[in-house]
Design a protein around this motif. Structure first.
Motif, short mmCIF file in Angstrom:
data_model
loop_
_atom_site.label_atom_id
_atom_site.label_comp_id
_atom_site.label_asym_id
_atom_site.label_seq_id
_atom_site.Cartn_x
_atom_site.Cartn_y
_atom_site.Cartn_z
N THR A 1 -21.51 -30.42 78.64
CA THR A 1 -20.83 -30.48 80.05
C THR A 1 -19.47 -30.76 79.76
OG1 THR A 1 -21.22 -32.67 80.54
CG2 THR A 1 -22.90 -31.03 81.39
N VAL A 2 -19.17 -31.46 78.84
CA VAL A 2 -17.81 -31.84 78.45
C VAL A 2 -17.00 -30.88 77.86
CG1 VAL A 2 -16.20 -33.63 77.00
CG2 VAL A 2 -18.16 -34.46 78.30
N ILE A 3 -17.50 -30.28 76.97
CA ILE A 3 -16.94 -28.91 76.24
C ILE A 3 -16.85 -27.89 77.36
CG2 ILE A 3 -17.50 -27.11 74.84
CD1 ILE A 3 -18.68 -29.06 72.78
N MET A 4 -17.81 -27.40 78.19
CA MET A 4 -17.92 -26.63 79.24
C MET A 4 -16.62 -26.81 80.31
SD MET A 4 -19.97 -24.23 78.64
CE MET A 4 -20.30 -23.40 80.20
N THR A 5 -16.58 -28.14 80.71
CA THR A 5 -15.59 -28.27 81.86
C THR A 5 -14.07 -28.24 81.33
OG1 THR A 5 -15.70 -30.68 81.22
CG2 THR A 5 -16.80 -29.96 83.07
N THR A 6 -13.81 -28.47 79.73
CA THR A 6 -12.59 -28.43 78.94
C THR A 6 -12.43 -26.77 78.98
OG1 THR A 6 -13.00 -30.35 77.86
CG2 THR A 6 -11.49 -28.75 76.90
N LEU A 7 -13.44 -26.02 78.64
CA LEU A 7 -13.15 -24.50 78.66
C LEU A 7 -12.64 -24.00 80.15
CD1 LEU A 7 -15.97 -23.28 76.31
CD2 LEU A 7 -13.28 -23.37 75.92
N ALA A 8 -13.36 -24.74 81.05
CA ALA A 8 -13.22 -24.20 82.54
C ALA A 8 -11.63 -24.57 82.78
CB ALA A 8 -14.17 -24.84 83.34
N GLN A 9 -11.02 -25.53 82.43
CA GLN A 9 -9.75 -25.79 82.67
C GLN A 9 -8.80 -25.26 81.90
OE1 GLN A 9 -10.56 -29.85 82.16
NE2 GLN A 9 -11.13 -30.39 84.24
N SER A 10 -9.11 -24.30 80.93
CA SER A 10 -7.97 -23.57 80.01
C SER A 10 -8.40 -22.09 80.46
CB SER A 10 -8.63 -24.01 78.59
OG SER A 10 -8.06 -23.31 77.68
N ASP A 11 -7.07 -21.37 80.22
CA ASP A 11 -7.02 -20.04 80.18
C ASP A 11 -7.28 -19.37 78.81
OD1 ASP A 11 -7.13 -20.00 82.88
OD2 ASP A 11 -4.99 -19.90 83.08
N THR A 12 -7.09 -19.98 77.79
CA THR A 12 -7.26 -19.46 76.57
C THR A 12 -8.33 -19.74 75.59
OG1 THR A 12 -6.07 -21.53 75.71
CG2 THR A 12 -4.63 -19.63 76.53
N ARG A 13 -8.65 -18.98 74.44
CA ARG A 13 -9.78 -19.25 73.78
C ARG A 13 -9.40 -20.47 73.08
NH1 ARG A 13 -13.71 -15.65 73.37
NH2 ARG A 13 -13.36 -13.49 74.42
N ARG A 14 -10.44 -21.19 72.67
CA ARG A 14 -10.07 -22.38 71.82
C ARG A 14 -11.17 -22.56 70.54
NH1 ARG A 14 -8.78 -27.18 76.01
NH2 ARG A 14 -8.00 -28.21 74.04
N SER A 15 -10.55 -22.94 69.74
CA SER A 15 -11.53 -23.15 68.39
C SER A 15 -12.60 -24.55 68.67
CB SER A 15 -10.93 -23.22 67.01
OG SER A 15 -9.89 -24.65 67.15
N ALA A 16 -13.63 -24.33 67.97
CA ALA A 16 -14.37 -25.38 67.96
C ALA A 16 -13.87 -26.83 67.44
CB ALA A 16 -15.75 -25.36 67.01
N THR A 17 -12.88 -26.61 66.33
CA THR A 17 -12.01 -27.75 65.97
C THR A 17 -11.19 -28.39 67.10
OG1 THR A 17 -12.36 -26.94 63.69
CG2 THR A 17 -10.55 -28.72 64.25
N ASP A 18 -10.47 -27.34 67.72
CA ASP A 18 -9.72 -27.81 68.71
C ASP A 18 -10.38 -28.57 70.13
OD1 ASP A 18 -7.29 -27.81 70.48
OD2 ASP A 18 -8.24 -26.03 71.46
N LEU A 19 -11.53 -27.81 70.40
CA LEU A 19 -12.29 -28.59 71.48
C LEU A 19 -12.96 -29.90 71.13
CD1 LEU A 19 -14.33 -25.30 72.40
CD2 LEU A 19 -12.86 -26.81 74.05
N ALA A 20 -13.27 -29.93 69.87
CA ALA A 20 -13.80 -31.42 69.30
C ALA A 20 -12.39 -32.25 69.76
CB ALA A 20 -14.25 -31.25 67.95
N ALA A 21 -11.60 -32.04 69.01
CA ALA A 21 -10.23 -32.79 69.22
C ALA A 21 -9.93 -33.34 70.52
CB ALA A 21 -9.12 -32.31 68.42
N ALA A 22 -9.81 -32.15 71.35
CA ALA A 22 -9.62 -32.36 72.69
C ALA A 22 -10.37 -33.17 73.52
CB ALA A 22 -9.48 -30.90 73.58
N THR A 23 -11.68 -33.22 73.24
CA THR A 23 -12.69 -33.91 73.96
C THR A 23 -13.21 -35.33 73.06
OG1 THR A 23 -14.54 -32.70 72.95
CG2 THR A 23 -13.54 -31.83 75.08
#
Length: 161
Positions: A12-34
């Motif tokens: 849910t944390v990853i999905m909400t982060t993606l929902a708030q972004s207009d760009t593709r994000r790498s798994a590493t970037d998503l892990a760091a951002a969350t």
């Protein structure tokens, strides 16, 4: 206590982060951002991709993005992508896996309760989850909240004789 698995929470944390972004994000970037462990983020992303909730693209401009608008993804879909079908009890999802199934007087009620929980979760979209303070989730919660009791001071009650 009913509780989602840690990986579902991460989902849910990853999905909400993606929902708030207009760009593709790498798994590493998503892990760091969350601030999630990278291995867990990769596993969750694979489950979400397998369920068709996110799309992945390889390459220099690759990464993960939502497969469809956040308004079209329910909390139920996110949970089921990682944990499988929602079931509060074993008999809510599988027949003939309980030793007391034949004599159980609550089985039918558990089916109804399971359906109600699933319906409530279906009403919450990823867009709702990604917008704290929007009021929509609070409004849904009030629909399911028990009524509040009203206190009337004893001295304010008029007695008739």
């Amino acid at each position: 206590m009913l509780r989602l698995a840690k990986l579902t929470d991460y989902g849910t944390v990853i999905m909400t982060t993606l929902a708030q972004s207009d760009t593709r994000r790498s798994a590493t970037d998503l892990a760091a951002a969350t601030t999630l462990p990278a291995d867990a983020a990769r596993k969750v992303l694979k489950d979400l991709a397998r369920a068709g909730l996110v799309q992945s693209e390889r390459g220099a401009h690759g990464g993960y993005a939502l497969a469809r608008p956040a308004t079209d993804i329910s909390v139920t879909q996110i949970i089921e992508a990682i944990e499988g079908p929602i079931a509060l009890t074993e008999c809510s999802i599988h027949d003939h896996r309980c030793d007391i199934e034949q004599s159980c007087g609550t089985r039918g009620n558990w089916h109804l309760i399971n359906r109600a929980v699933r319906m409530a979760l279906n009403q919450v979209s990823l867009a709702d989850l990604a917008m704290p303070g929007s009021g929509r989730i609070a409004a849904l919660a009030r629909r399911f909240a028990p009524p509040t009791s009203v206190s009337i001071p004893a001295d304010s009650i008029q007695r008739t004789s």
